[in-house]
Design a protein around this motif. Structure first.
Motif, PDB file in Angstrom:
ATOM      1  N   GLU A 129      63.337  10.039  33.133  1.00 52.65           N
ATOM      2  CA  GLU A 129      63.030  10.321  31.584  1.00 52.65           C
ATOM      3  C   GLU A 129      61.657   9.203  31.330  1.00 52.65           C
ATOM      4  O   GLU A 129      61.770   8.779  30.723  1.00 52.65           O
ATOM      5  N   GLY A 130      62.039   8.246  32.470  1.00 50.14           N
ATOM      6  CA  GLY A 130      61.380   6.180  32.040  1.00 50.14           C
ATOM      7  C   GLY A 130      61.514   5.713  32.183  1.00 50.14           C
ATOM      8  O   GLY A 130      63.235   5.921  32.510  1.00 50.14           O
ATOM      9  N   TYR A 131      61.623   4.269  31.093  1.00 48.79           N
ATOM     10  CA  TYR A 131      63.066   3.534  31.847  1.00 48.79           C
ATOM     11  C   TYR A 131      63.416   3.269  30.573  1.00 48.79           C
ATOM     12  O   TYR A 131      63.223   3.487  29.413  1.00 48.79           O
ATOM     13  N   PHE A 132      64.439   2.719  30.881  1.00 49.56           N
ATOM     14  CA  PHE A 132      65.956   2.904  29.897  1.00 49.56           C
ATOM     15  C   PHE A 132      66.596   0.980  30.138  1.00 49.56           C
ATOM     16  O   PHE A 132      66.388   0.743  31.543  1.00 49.56           O
ATOM     17  N   ILE A 133      66.848   0.802  29.265  1.00 47.55           N
ATOM     18  CA  ILE A 133      68.313  -0.431  29.780  1.00 47.55           C
ATOM     19  C   ILE A 133      69.391   0.007  29.923  1.00 47.55           C
ATOM     20  O   ILE A 133      70.306   0.693  29.713  1.00 47.55           O
ATOM     21  N   ALA A 134      70.224  -1.431  30.592  1.00 48.36           N
ATOM     22  CA  ALA A 134      71.118  -0.564  30.752  1.00 48.36           C
ATOM     23  C   ALA A 134      71.700  -2.420  30.404  1.00 48.36           C
ATOM     24  O   ALA A 134      71.541  -3.294  30.664  1.00 48.36           O
ATOM     25  N   MET A 135      73.048  -2.425  29.292  1.00 43.06           N
ATOM     26  CA  MET A 135      73.161  -4.126  28.695  1.00 43.06           C
ATOM     27  C   MET A 135      74.452  -4.172  30.201  1.00 43.06           C
ATOM     28  O   MET A 135      74.737  -3.812  30.510  1.00 43.06           O
ATOM     29  N   PRO A 136      74.717  -5.501  30.114  1.00 41.73           N
ATOM     30  CA  PRO A 136      75.099  -6.653  31.388  1.00 41.73           C
ATOM     31  C   PRO A 136      76.731  -5.844  30.610  1.00 41.73           C
ATOM     32  O   PRO A 136      77.159  -5.643  30.043  1.00 41.73           O
ATOM     33  N   SER A 137      77.435  -5.479  32.053  1.00 39.76           N
ATOM     34  CA  SER A 137      78.523  -5.423  32.417  1.00 39.76           C
ATOM     35  C   SER A 137      79.285  -5.238  33.595  1.00 39.76           C
ATOM     36  O   SER A 137      78.634  -6.638  34.301  1.00 39.76           O
TER      37      SER A 137
END
Length: 88
Positions: A42-50
């Motif tokens: 559904e497009g771009y998203f971000i993932a926080m550091p994990s």
């Protein structure tokens, strides 16, 4: 809270959903590295550091506490990402 700087590194791997990595500076005094920019269905998203926990699940190391802050961070990072893409 003021996001004082965003830096984007584009990722050029053909078969990868990872499209970029961001660093975000907050109030000119705190930085968060390794925020991933991922292309989803559904497009771009971000993932926080994990990091990977002992149970095999990934846990965010740093993340916004409320929806308003999360949406603001997503917007600022994806806008900077699109600007960086346009330069290429």
């Amino acid at each position: 809270m003021k996001i004082s700087d965003i830096r984007i590194r584009l990722v050029q791997k053909e078969d990868s959903k990872l499209k970029g990595v961001a660093s975000m500076t907050i109030d000119d005094c705190f930085v968060v590295h390794d925020i991933k920019i991922i292309e989803g269905q559904e497009g771009y998203f971000i993932a926080m550091p994990s990091r990977k926990a002992s149970d095999g699940e990934y846990k965010d190391i740093v993340h916004p506490i409320n929806t308003e802050t999360r949406e603001m961070i997503i917007s600022v990072i994806l806008d900077a990402f699109k600007q960086e893409q346009a330069k290429q």
